[in-house]
Design an enzyme around this catalytic site. Structure first.
Site, short mmCIF file in Angstrom:
data_model
loop_
_atom_site.label_atom_id
_atom_site.label_comp_id
_atom_site.label_asym_id
_atom_site.label_seq_id
_atom_site.Cartn_x
_atom_site.Cartn_y
_atom_site.Cartn_z
NE ARG A 44 -4.11 1.88 0.67
CZ ARG A 44 -4.97 2.38 -0.21
NH1 ARG A 44 -4.76 2.21 -1.51
NH2 ARG A 44 -6.03 3.04 0.19
CB THR A 70 -9.30 -1.07 -7.66
OG1 THR A 70 -9.46 0.11 -6.88
CG2 THR A 70 -8.25 -1.94 -7.04
#
Length: 588
Positions: free
Chosen positions: A108, A387
């Site tokens: 992330r 995404t």
């Protein structure tokens, strides 16, 4: 700024605006298609594009394992699905090695060192270099390969280099994706998106059409450096220098030290039991793993049963939405970039799931405000649905579930000049307004407040399910906060209802996220769900029904644990390709 440059810039802007007016060629969404299904014992890759799935399957036939194939898939998607495939974003890779513990590679993005909790309180521009978190994708793929890969790194990256240099044939989904954003007013005219227009605009200034070829020479050069030098080229070498030049030019926040200090982390997966299966998910800062498991354990308490009459019934949607409502409240209250302490485990335990399920009225909707507890609600941001997810399994049963993103489609829409890749706009996933939560879905709870080096909360939910020691299901989805509920609905159908995976992926979906207090129904044919919407409203739910709504793209793999036959299913919503490795060579 010199007058000559200003005149050239204005002239260029006018020409591009005229080219991309969109009046002559409307941009239309590709029509619904069937899911694509393949079966194999030699390995399967299911991703957003044919090129990515095919290149990864070739890696499997060359003796690579599921992680090798996943690395190739991710790099090729950066070329072939630029709205979400990326070098400048981040994500989570779930890995299930045969006979070993399931782990998560957390790559992330992180907040630059210069930010504080209030840095974005008065900020409004979500498509700006300032929105970029420190990218994690290249480090994440390199970390996964270093720990679990078998083939040489360069061999895994070269397919993406070749596709970027030689060009990708545009299909209807890529044409729709590119045209949808190139025709937006600000993208057409704002000087900060000039590089975006240069890299992704058609050379003739027209709409992209099926059969055109998208060539990306700058991206090819960047990928070649990564192939030759590894992740260090991105974080400390020539690519880092270009990224930092872009930060200076575009007033971004990422520093050289931010890049140099970035680290992808290998963490234990979070897990929970459901009817004889073990569900594995990504730990914080992903909210997906804990929230999906909490939802499934509430379902176990409710004892839902399948029906043969309809895909979903009003009873099922009511109960599953009430589960979503409660799970998302827990997500908002407790999750962020936090260690997995015993206290946090308890907040998402089976006992807590049973306690929450006991508050559900089987006939009537609960008010979202009534379960807020200590979270102050103001009557009145948002996570983008763009995404991408892919699933991989190899001949030895090693599985990978990977979700990664730029946040919104094409991220910040800032292309690093000369490097050919997009910057994310992930800073939008932090809670910008400490203490402020409203009925429109803005959350201001403390666990996800912004801080230097912190990872922003994510809804990404790459998931692996085991039956005994064997992988039973690999799934995940794009879709912002809807990701969690798309995965949840796939699990309910396949594990609780024993519905075949192709049917589970193909059918319509729905979503509730606590706030806004609305059930959104995906209507593939409005008549299919209109009667369900009416019954839900009669029970006190607020329902939004839209023929244009598409929820997720759940490229998934199921495995028959008795025969080891794997079935790959490519979702139809954004294209997608399921490919199999027919013959696997032995690594010398």
């Amino acid at each position: 700024m010199k007058l000559r440059y200003v005149v050239q810039l204005i002239t260029c802007t006018i020409l591009i605006s005229n080219h991309w007016s969109g009046a002559a060629e409307p941009v239309t969404r590709p029509p619904r298609q069937s899911v694509e299904v393949v079966e194999s014992r030699s390995g399967i890759v299911v991703s957003e594009t044919d090129e990515a799935s095919a290149a990864a399957c070739k890696i499997l036939t060359q003796g690579g394992n599921a992680v090798d194939a996943a690395v190739t898939t991710a790099f090729v998607l950066a070329v072939t699905w630029p709205e979400a495939g990326n070098l400048g974003g981040g994500g989570f890779m779930m890995i299930a090695p045969p006979g070993d513990d399931v782990v998560c590679v957390d790559y992330r993005e992180t907040a630059p060192a210069s930010v504080s909790a209030n840095s974005f309180v008065n900020w409004t521009d979500r498509h700006h270099a300032r929105m970029a978190g420190v990218p994690g994708t290249v480090a994440g793929l390199a970390t996964a390969h270093e720990r679990y890969g078998t083939l040489p790194w360069k061999q895994l990256v070269i397919p993406a280099v070749q596709l970027a240099r030689d060009g990708v044939e545009v299909d209807e989904f890529l044409a729709w994706s590119l045209n949808s954003y190139l025709t937006r007013a600000r993208v057409r005219t704002d000087p900060q998106f000039a590089e975006f227009r240069r890299v992704y605009g058609h050379p003739d200034g027209r709409h992209w059409r099926v059969g055109d070829r998208l060539v990306q020479p700058d991206l090819a050069s960047t990928l070649e450096l990564i192939a030759e030098q590894g992740a260090s080229a991105f974080y400390e070498g020539a690519i880092a220098s270009r990224l930092l030049q872009e930060m200076k030019r575009s007033e971004g926040l990422i520093s050289r030290e931010d890049l140099k200090s970035y680290e992808a982390l290998i963490k234990p997966a979070v897990s929970g039991r459901f009817r004889g299966y073990t569900i594995y998910g990504a730990p914080p800062p992903s909210s997906g793993g804990l929230t999906v498991i909490l939802e499934m354990q509430m379902v176990e308490t409710l004892k839902l049963t399948p029906t043969s009459e309809e895909f979903w019934t009003a009873d099922q949607v009511h109960l599953l939405s009430e589960v979503m409502r409660r799970a998302f409240r827990e997500r908002a209250a407790h999750l962020g970039d936090l260690p997995m302490t015993r206290e946090l485990h308890n907040k998402f335990s089976r006992a807590r799931a049973h306690e929450l399920a006991s508050t559900i009225d089987r006939e009537t909707a609960t008010s979202s405000k009534s379960i807020a507890d200590k979270i102050a609600i103001t009557e009145g941001p948002y996570e983008s649905p763009q995404t991408t997810h892919f699933s991989v399994i190899d001949a030895n049963g090693m599985a990978v579930s990977n979700t990664y993103t730029l946040e919104e489609s094409y991220g910040s829409r800032i292309v690093v000049a000369g490097a050919g890749f997009l910057l994310n706009n992930e800073m939008g996933d932090f809670n910008w307004y400490p203490g402020y939560t409203n009925t429109e879905g803005t959350i201001g709870t403390e666990p996800n407040e912004m801080a230097p080096g912190k990872r922003m909360l994510s809804s990404q939910s790459p998931t692996i399910v085991k039956q005994g020691e064997k992988v039973r299901l690999v799934t995940g989805s794009p879709g912002g906060r809807t990701i969690i509920n798309t995965v949840y609905e796939i699990l309910v159908q396949t594990l609780a209802f024993e519905r075949p995976l192709p049917e589970a992926v193909d059918g319509w979906r729905f979503h509730h996220q606590w706030y806004p207090d609305v059930i959104r129904l995906e209507s593939l044919d409005e008549a299919d769900v209109k009667h369900i919407a009416e019954e839900l409203e009669s029970r006190g739910h607020n329902v939004r029904l839209s023929a244009d709504y598409r929820q997720g793209s759940a490229h998934s793999i199921s495995v028959d644990v008795e025969t080891d036959m794997a079935t790959g299913v490519a979702d139809w919503r954004r294209g997608g390709a399921a490919r199999r490795a027919e013959t696997v060579q032995t690594v010398p």
